[in-house]
Design a protein around this motif. Structure first.
Motif, short mmCIF file in Angstrom:
data_model
loop_
_atom_site.label_atom_id
_atom_site.label_comp_id
_atom_site.label_asym_id
_atom_site.label_seq_id
_atom_site.Cartn_x
_atom_site.Cartn_y
_atom_site.Cartn_z
N GLY A 99 0.81 -1.21 0.00
CA GLY A 99 0.00 0.00 0.00
C GLY A 99 0.84 1.26 0.00
O GLY A 99 0.53 2.24 -0.67
N LYS A 100 1.93 1.24 0.77
CA LYS A 100 2.82 2.40 0.83
C LYS A 100 3.44 2.65 -0.55
O LYS A 100 3.52 3.79 -1.00
N ALA A 101 3.87 1.59 -1.24
CA ALA A 101 4.46 1.73 -2.57
C ALA A 101 3.45 2.30 -3.56
O ALA A 101 3.78 3.14 -4.40
N PHE A 102 2.18 1.84 -3.47
CA PHE A 102 1.13 2.33 -4.36
C PHE A 102 0.96 3.84 -4.21
O PHE A 102 0.98 4.59 -5.20
N PHE A 103 0.80 4.29 -2.95
CA PHE A 103 0.53 5.71 -2.74
C PHE A 103 1.75 6.58 -2.99
O PHE A 103 1.62 7.74 -3.42
N GLU A 104 2.93 6.07 -2.76
CA GLU A 104 4.15 6.83 -3.09
C GLU A 104 4.21 7.11 -4.58
O GLU A 104 4.59 8.20 -5.01
N THR A 105 3.83 6.10 -5.39
CA THR A 105 3.83 6.29 -6.84
C THR A 105 2.76 7.29 -7.26
O THR A 105 2.99 8.14 -8.14
N VAL A 106 1.57 7.19 -6.64
CA VAL A 106 0.50 8.14 -6.96
C VAL A 106 0.94 9.57 -6.64
O VAL A 106 0.73 10.51 -7.44
N ILE A 107 1.57 9.75 -5.49
CA ILE A 107 2.01 11.08 -5.07
C ILE A 107 3.08 11.63 -6.01
O ILE A 107 3.15 12.83 -6.27
N GLU A 108 3.93 10.75 -6.53
CA GLU A 108 4.96 11.19 -7.47
C GLU A 108 4.34 11.84 -8.71
O GLU A 108 4.90 12.78 -9.29
N HIS A 109 3.19 11.34 -9.13
CA HIS A 109 2.54 11.82 -10.35
C HIS A 109 1.46 12.86 -10.07
O HIS A 109 1.17 13.69 -10.93
N ARG A 110 0.84 12.81 -8.90
CA ARG A 110 -0.22 13.75 -8.57
C ARG A 110 0.08 14.38 -7.20
O ARG A 110 1.16 14.86 -6.98
N ASP A 111 -0.89 14.35 -6.29
CA ASP A 111 -0.67 14.92 -4.96
C ASP A 111 -1.57 14.22 -3.96
O ASP A 111 -2.33 13.30 -4.30
N LEU A 112 -1.48 14.66 -2.69
CA LEU A 112 -2.25 14.02 -1.62
C LEU A 112 -3.75 14.17 -1.84
O LEU A 112 -4.53 13.24 -1.58
N GLU A 113 -4.17 15.33 -2.34
CA GLU A 113 -5.60 15.54 -2.60
C GLU A 113 -6.13 14.55 -3.62
O GLU A 113 -7.21 13.99 -3.47
N PHE A 114 -5.34 14.30 -4.67
CA PHE A 114 -5.76 13.33 -5.68
C PHE A 114 -5.81 11.93 -5.08
O PHE A 114 -6.76 11.18 -5.31
N ALA A 115 -4.80 11.57 -4.29
CA ALA A 115 -4.76 10.24 -3.68
C ALA A 115 -5.94 10.02 -2.75
O ALA A 115 -6.44 8.89 -2.62
N SER A 116 -6.43 11.10 -2.12
CA SER A 116 -7.54 10.98 -1.17
C SER A 116 -8.85 10.63 -1.85
O SER A 116 -9.83 10.28 -1.17
N GLN A 117 -8.92 10.71 -3.18
CA GLN A 117 -10.13 10.30 -3.89
C GLN A 117 -10.42 8.81 -3.70
O GLN A 117 -11.52 8.35 -4.02
N VAL A 118 -9.44 8.08 -3.17
CA VAL A 118 -9.64 6.66 -2.92
C VAL A 118 -10.82 6.42 -1.99
O VAL A 118 -11.42 5.34 -1.98
N TRP A 119 -11.19 7.46 -1.18
CA TRP A 119 -12.27 7.30 -0.21
C TRP A 119 -13.60 7.87 -0.72
O TRP A 119 -14.55 7.99 0.05
N ASP A 120 -13.68 8.20 -2.01
CA ASP A 120 -14.94 8.74 -2.54
C ASP A 120 -16.05 7.69 -2.54
O ASP A 120 -17.23 8.02 -2.50
N GLY A 121 -15.69 6.43 -2.62
CA GLY A 121 -16.67 5.34 -2.63
C GLY A 121 -15.99 4.04 -2.98
O GLY A 121 -14.83 4.03 -3.42
N PRO A 122 -16.66 2.92 -2.78
CA PRO A 122 -16.05 1.61 -3.09
C PRO A 122 -15.53 1.51 -4.51
O PRO A 122 -14.53 0.84 -4.76
N GLU A 123 -16.21 2.20 -5.44
CA GLU A 123 -15.79 2.15 -6.84
C GLU A 123 -14.45 2.86 -7.07
O GLU A 123 -13.80 2.66 -8.11
N SER A 124 -14.04 3.69 -6.12
CA SER A 124 -12.77 4.41 -6.26
C SER A 124 -11.59 3.63 -5.70
O SER A 124 -10.44 4.06 -5.87
#
Length: 318
Positions: A274-299
């Motif tokens: 999980g840490k590796a996944f979010f580190e990669t997401v942050i490299e390309h986007r930011d924390l706000e974008f990564a937080s969309q993971v909690w928008d719903g089960p489909e996210s």
């Protein structure tokens, strides 16, 4: 500790269910020193301050609106067992009638197994955010526990400042409170997958999809918590993580076996993946974008997207 009383409680296991839960609790407590709850002056206020500042730090870092549970307890090891045995009982309920041809023997073995599990976890858990999964009253407030004897013992063994270590534990558990606070659907999502998997096991089959989805969700939970820690904790903590991981790896063969049997190795894998996944997401986007993971089960990312985070990023951008 009273090992004789512990063994006797298991041997006397009775009832109609696969596990004598009262006997398991009694045996686990009898074999485990509860530890001291003789708080030093100002210690209770320090715990409260750690939780409060962790909440504010996480809110500021992630821009998330959430609150911590009203139930915040400083526990000894026996208190932690009492708080968790009902959860174990709820999870195992579908399998309670699986006793086979020798019910007395099966009940004793199952009760002994649960005793070992409770005792091992009770001696090792440092802190816990408890979402009260499968609770009969789903509106009950979640809870936050700190197992004081284990925190002090771990700080001593790791040779780190106990106040700093306690504060680190508080931040980690509050990150989980943030996740469940901003995603009210998360508890139900986990419960449904857990219930499906256990129901299948009770019928003699294995629901691979349910357990895969459960593993994927918990990987996201652990990984996002570490992401928030990186942004919210107001001190360096890499040395704490390194020492704690080294301590786990350095345990004896029997303890390592317990960790594998209890799925704690899986938890470590979830954290790392999980840490590796979010580190990669942050490299390309930011924390706000990564937080969309909690928008719903489909996210939530799929298993494939966890391995290739760019797939998840592109899906959410489309």
């Amino acid at each position: 500790m009273n090992l004789y009383r512990s063994v006797r409680a298991v041997a006397d296991a009775s009832g109609d269910d696969a596990i004598d839960w009262q006997a398991a609790a009694e045996a686990a407590k009898a074999s485990t020193d509860p530890g001291s709850l003789a708080l030093e002056p100002g210690e209770q206020a320090a715990y409260a301050r750690d939780v409060r500042e962790a909440r504010e730090g996480v809110r500021e870092a992630a821009g998330l609106e959430f609150d911590v549970p009203e139930v915040i307890e400083i526990q000894n090891r026996h208190h932690w067992m009492d708080a968790n045995i009902e959860t174990f009982q709820r999870v195992m309920a579908p399998m309670e009638d699986q006793l086979g041809a020798f019910p007395g023997v099966a009940r004793t073995v199952n009760t002994g197994t649960m005793t070992v599990l409770l005792a091992f976890l009770g001696r090792n858990v440092l802190g816990q955010y408890d979402p009260l999964l499968l609770a009969e009253a789903p509106d009950d407030d979640h809870a936050l526990y700190f197992v004081r004897p284990n925190i002090l013992n771990a700080a001593d063994v790791l040779e780190v400042d106990p106040d700093r270590f306690r504060r680190w534990i508080a931040f980690h558990e509050v990150t989980h409170a943030a996740e469940f606070g901003v995603a009210p659907w998360l508890s139900t999502h986990l419960e449904e997958r857990m219930q499906s998997g256990i129901d299948a096991l009770s019928e003699g089959s294995f629901d691979r999809n349910a357990f895969r989805e459960l593993d994927t969700t918990m990987t996201v939970v652990e990984g996002y918590a570490e992401l928030l820690m990186d942004h919210a904790f107001d001190d360096e903590y890499e040395d704490l993580r390194r020492k704690l991981d080294a301590r786990r790896q350095g345990r004896g063969p029997l303890q390592q076996l317990f960790r594998r049997l209890l799925g704690l190795g899986l938890k470590q894998r979830q954290y790392e993946r999980g840490k590796a996944f979010f580190e990669t997401v942050i490299e390309h986007r930011d924390l706000e974008f990564a937080s969309q993971v909690w928008d719903g089960p489909e996210s939530l990312p799929t298993d494939d997207e966890l391995e290739t985070p760019g797939l998840w990023v592109r899906r959410l951008e489309s």
